[in-house]
Design an enzyme around this catalytic site. Structure first.
Site, short mmCIF file in Angstrom:
data_model
loop_
_atom_site.label_atom_id
_atom_site.label_comp_id
_atom_site.label_asym_id
_atom_site.label_seq_id
_atom_site.Cartn_x
_atom_site.Cartn_y
_atom_site.Cartn_z
N ASN A 152 8.63 9.36 4.18
CA ASN A 152 7.43 10.08 3.76
C ASN A 152 6.64 10.51 4.99
OD1 ASN A 152 4.50 8.86 4.00
ND2 ASN A 152 5.88 7.09 3.78
N THR B 87 5.93 -5.06 8.08
CA THR B 87 5.48 -3.94 8.90
C THR B 87 5.27 -2.69 8.05
OG1 THR B 87 7.71 -3.07 9.31
CG2 THR B 87 6.92 -4.75 10.84
N ALA C 255 0.84 -1.20 0.00
CA ALA C 255 0.00 0.00 0.00
C ALA C 255 0.88 1.25 0.00
CB ALA C 255 -0.91 0.00 1.22
N ASP D 230 0.06 2.92 -4.97
CA ASP D 230 -1.09 3.32 -5.79
C ASP D 230 -2.26 3.63 -4.86
OD1 ASP D 230 -2.77 3.87 -7.87
OD2 ASP D 230 -2.77 1.86 -8.74
N LYS D 231 -2.20 4.81 -4.26
CA LYS D 231 -3.15 5.18 -3.22
C LYS D 231 -4.60 5.20 -3.69
CE LYS D 231 -0.10 8.08 -0.39
NZ LYS D 231 -0.50 7.61 0.94
N ASN E 107 -6.57 -1.12 1.30
CA ASN E 107 -6.04 -0.68 2.59
C ASN E 107 -6.83 0.54 3.06
OD1 ASN E 107 -4.25 0.98 4.35
ND2 ASN E 107 -2.78 -0.68 4.02
N SER F 216 0.38 3.86 10.45
CA SER F 216 1.11 4.96 9.81
C SER F 216 1.52 5.97 10.88
CB SER F 216 0.22 5.66 8.77
OG SER F 216 0.82 6.89 8.39
#
Length: 339
Positions: free
Chosen positions: A113, A247, A64, A67-68, A141, A177
């Site tokens: 990021n 992870t 993930a 390609d969001k 996701n 995240s």
């Protein structure tokens, strides 16, 4: 050929290079051009594998974040992946954090990021998934919007679950995240328990509604203490989750101290994450005792360290940063050799 392409895009800002690559792959996935891409790639078939009750054409997937919005599913698919995980996607579109928010650590083959779940919203992504011709497995996701209070975070996940369920091969709950404030708190204690209970309850309702069972995985952080990891494993088993992805990116900078861009805030991925993610897989495998399959992700850049993750206990693998640094040949090598 990829070295030339890489040289060109590495002259660009990291996020602009990413957006340009997505547009190229979107174009390459067009029925007019896809045969050309496939003939250039010569992707091997690979070894089919059944994990979480899903039949994967091969065990190599796209992580993930690449390609969001699901804009380039068919282009990525032509590279030979057995599965693609699109997203992270949220209930409504959001811009994410301020730019610049992506940084290369070239000497370490890493990327930092702090995107913050920038995406066009779940409805946009679902349309792209519905229109894709890709024959492999598509995972979706899901995350929460930045301004949704943590106490109501589960509502965002349920909203996305309802929308994604009928179109996903599997669904991943992203609670790890580091770029959405307090998101990682959902990995612990009552928040985690409550979230997983709600998700499993909704999964049962949706399975009955659509007459099919879509597995749900949870994506965890690498920055866990021993006791946190044990507690997470116990909670996953107790709620009978279908899979775990180990992870996400790390907030640690131990392996890149002093390098250009190492001081930037955000999640670090790529080669610097390689060892840490493999260690988490190994410990998780020991705790789960085979009850829940592990999808390994983090720093895979070649056959040797991919194999290390399999030996540590992963059943499927995902790549992203390694693809940026090494190109499609990495996917080809992994698909050809990993069983």
């Amino acid at each position: 050929m990829y070295q030339l392409f890489r040289h060109g895009i590495f002259q660009m800002d990291a996020e602009k290079a990413h957006d340009f690559t997505i547009q190229c792959l979107k174009l390459a996935g067009n029925p007019l051009f896809q045969p050309i891409l496939k003939s250039l790639i010569h992707a091997p078939k690979g070894f089919p594998k059944t994990v979480m009750g899903v039949n994967f054409p091969n065990p190599i997937g796209l992580a993930a974040g690449a390609d969001k919005n699901g804009d380039a599913i068919d282009g990525f698919g032509a590279l030979g992946f057995g599965f693609l995980e699109v997203g992270t996607v949220t209930p409504v579109a959001q811009d994410g954090n301020a730019k610049p928010r992506q940084f290369r650590l070239i000497e370490a083959e890493g990327i930092i990021n702090r995107n913050g779940f920038n995406n066009n919203g779940i409805d946009y992504l679902i349309e792209n998934v519905k229109n894709a011709r890709y024959k492999g497995v598509i995972g979706i996701n899901i995350g929460k919007n930045k301004f949704t209070p943590l106490e109501q975070g589960k509502d965002d996940y349920i909203f996305c679950l309802n929308k994604a369920y009928n179109y996903a091969g599997y669904i991943t709950v992203n609670i790890s995240s580091p770029n959405t404030p307090d998101l990682r708190q959902l990995q612990y204690g009552d928040y985690f328990d409550d979230l997983l209970r709600s998700i499993k309850d909704r999964q049962a309702i949706l399975a009955n509604q659509y007459n099919k069972y879509v597995p749900i995985a949870v994506k965890i952080a690498p920055d866990l203490t021993e006791s946190e990891l044990v507690q997470i494993a116990d909670t996953l088993v107790r709620h009978k989750m279908d899979g775990v992805i180990a992870t996400n990116t790390t907030i640690s900078r131990d392996t890149v101290m002093g390098m250009k861009n190492a001081e930037q805030q955000g999640g670090l991925s790529g080669k610097p994450l390689q060892h840490k993610s493999t260690e988490i897989i190994k410990r998780l495998h020991q705790e789960l005792k085979g009850q829940i399959p592990i999808i390994g992700s983090g720093g895979i850049d070649g056959l040797q360290n991919a194999q290390e993750k399999i030996e540590a206990g992963a059943e499927l693998l995902q790549v992203y940063s390694g693809l940026i640094y090494h190109g499609p040949k990495l996917v080809k090598e992994l698909v050809k050799n990993i069983k």
